[in-house]
Design a protein around this motif. Structure first.
Motif, PDB file in Angstrom:
ATOM      1  N   HIS A 118      10.185   1.396  -9.264  1.00 43.94           N
ATOM      2  CA  HIS A 118      10.454   0.543  -8.103  1.00 43.94           C
ATOM      3  C   HIS A 118      11.313   1.243  -7.058  1.00 43.94           C
ATOM      4  O   HIS A 118      11.770   0.605  -6.110  1.00 43.94           O
ATOM      5  CB  HIS A 118      11.125  -0.756  -8.547  1.00 43.94           C
ATOM      6  N   ASP A 119      11.504   2.542  -7.221  1.00 46.63           N
ATOM      7  CA  ASP A 119      12.316   3.329  -6.287  1.00 46.63           C
ATOM      8  C   ASP A 119      11.449   3.744  -5.099  1.00 46.63           C
ATOM      9  O   ASP A 119      10.757   4.762  -5.136  1.00 46.63           O
ATOM     10  CB  ASP A 119      12.882   4.555  -6.997  1.00 46.63           C
ATOM     11  N   LEU A 120      11.499   2.957  -4.033  1.00 46.81           N
ATOM     12  CA  LEU A 120      10.678   3.257  -2.858  1.00 46.81           C
ATOM     13  C   LEU A 120      11.162   4.493  -2.118  1.00 46.81           C
ATOM     14  O   LEU A 120      10.442   5.030  -1.265  1.00 46.81           O
ATOM     15  CB  LEU A 120      10.662   2.053  -1.907  1.00 46.81           C
ATOM     16  N   ALA A 121      12.364   4.952  -2.423  1.00 52.58           N
ATOM     17  CA  ALA A 121      12.891   6.146  -1.756  1.00 52.58           C
ATOM     18  C   ALA A 121      12.434   7.428  -2.431  1.00 52.58           C
ATOM     19  O   ALA A 121      12.679   8.521  -1.907  1.00 52.58           O
ATOM     20  CB  ALA A 121      14.422   6.094  -1.731  1.00 52.58           C
ATOM     21  N   HIS A 122      11.774   7.323  -3.560  1.00 56.08           N
ATOM     22  CA  HIS A 122      11.258   8.530  -4.228  1.00 56.08           C
ATOM     23  C   HIS A 122      10.322   9.251  -3.261  1.00 56.08           C
ATOM     24  O   HIS A 122       9.458   8.628  -2.633  1.00 56.08           O
ATOM     25  CB  HIS A 122      10.506   8.128  -5.494  1.00 56.08           C
ATOM     26  N   PRO A 123      10.480  10.573  -3.093  1.00 53.13           N
ATOM     27  CA  PRO A 123       9.681  11.294  -2.089  1.00 53.13           C
ATOM     28  C   PRO A 123       8.175  11.090  -2.239  1.00 53.13           C
ATOM     29  O   PRO A 123       7.462  10.938  -1.238  1.00 53.13           O
ATOM     30  CB  PRO A 123      10.069  12.760  -2.329  1.00 53.13           C
ATOM     31  N   ASP A 136       7.398   7.500  -1.143  1.00 53.10           N
ATOM     32  CA  ASP A 136       7.561   7.387   0.305  1.00 53.10           C
ATOM     33  C   ASP A 136       6.374   7.994   1.039  1.00 53.10           C
ATOM     34  O   ASP A 136       5.863   7.426   2.015  1.00 53.10           O
ATOM     35  CB  ASP A 136       8.860   8.082   0.732  1.00 53.10           C
ATOM     36  N   ARG A 137       5.900   9.134   0.557  1.00 55.68           N
ATOM     37  CA  ARG A 137       4.752   9.786   1.183  1.00 55.68           C
ATOM     38  C   ARG A 137       3.502   8.925   1.036  1.00 55.68           C
ATOM     39  O   ARG A 137       2.700   8.807   1.967  1.00 55.68           O
ATOM     40  CB  ARG A 137       4.515  11.160   0.570  1.00 55.68           C
ATOM     41  N   TRP A 149       3.252   5.745   0.925  1.00 56.53           N
ATOM     42  CA  TRP A 149       3.271   4.594   1.841  1.00 56.53           C
ATOM     43  C   TRP A 149       2.851   4.975   3.253  1.00 56.53           C
ATOM     44  O   TRP A 149       2.494   4.108   4.058  1.00 56.53           O
ATOM     45  CB  TRP A 149       4.666   3.968   1.852  1.00 56.53           C
ATOM     46  N   ARG A 150       2.900   6.235   3.600  1.00 52.67           N
ATOM     47  CA  ARG A 150       2.469   6.659   4.941  1.00 52.67           C
ATOM     48  C   ARG A 150       0.959   6.524   5.111  1.00 52.67           C
ATOM     49  O   ARG A 150       0.459   6.358   6.223  1.00 52.67           O
ATOM     50  CB  ARG A 150       2.870   8.117   5.197  1.00 52.67           C
TER      51      ARG A 150
END
Length: 217
Positions: free
Chosen positions: A115-120, A123-124, A126-127
């Motif tokens: 659930h760590d949306l900041a994981h690189p 995050d990629r 989601w782009r």
């Protein structure tokens, strides 16, 4: 030059084994969204999904050269016209969901949702995708699923260097087939030069469908 239906309809048909006719033609369809301009290549047929005039496409393609839409001169012209850039030319692979409940359970054993949306890597993802979900295993490998091009289900995997060549990638690629509804199919996009990844997905039951070049802002 044909003006066909929508890219979503073409991809849904491909999921059920029906492809554009291999008539050496080019179809121009609207982009599925502002995010999703692309050139998709099937056997004997190219689909250009972009906000462009079919007449402009015809002017920039040599007659009878089906490789031209995925070659640098045309893609560069398309980049200049749309103000975008080609991110990569990837192979498209497709696999049906696992339907046997025992197989689905075995394929996802040991996976924990991240659930760590900041994981690189997340995050990629989601782009380029919506509804992204990520799962990790004890070896710190990761499998991601989400809604990508024309709302199709897509997956990606990541295996840390110290866990490679041990079959973990194949297990994660197979797990993606169990993380989606049993009536669905899932796509993977792989750079052709990444032979190890291609072998991994082929071993997990994915089949080559074509190629795609995404044009991103």
């Amino acid at each position: 030059m044909l003006l066909m239906t929508t890219l979503a309809a073409i991809l849904r048909a491909a999921e059920h084994g029906t492809f554009p006719p291999p008539d050496l033609s080019v179809s121009v369809v609207p982009p599925p969204s502002d995010r999703e301009y692309c050139v998709v290549s099937f056997t004997g047929h190219i689909v250009i999904a972009a906000d462009v005039d079919p007449a402009w496409v015809a002017e920039h393609l040599p007659p009878g050269d089906l490789s031209a839409p995925t070659n640098p001169p045309f893609l560069s012209a398309l980049e200049k016209l749309t103000g975008r850039r080609v991110s990569a030319l990837d192979a498209m692979l497709l696999a049906p969901a696992l339907t046997d409940e025992a197989e689905r359970t075995a394929a996802t054993a040991g996976l924990t949702e991240l659930h760590d949306l900041a994981h690189p890597r997340v995050d990629r993802a989601w782009r380029y995708r919506d509804d992204v979900r990520a799962y990790v295993d004890a070896h710190e490998g990761m499998v991601l699923t989400g809604r990508g091009l024309a709302d199709r289900l897509e997956c990606a995997i990541e295996v840390p260097p110290n866990a490679r060549l041990q079959g973990h990638g194949r297990r994660l690629a197979l797990a993606a087939r169990a993380l989606i509804p049993s009536t669905a199919s899932i796509w993977a996009q792989i750079t052709p030069g990444n032979a190890a990844s291609l072998r991994t997905f082929l071993a997990a039951g994915y089949k080559p469908i074509g190629s795609e070049a995404l044009l991103i802002k």
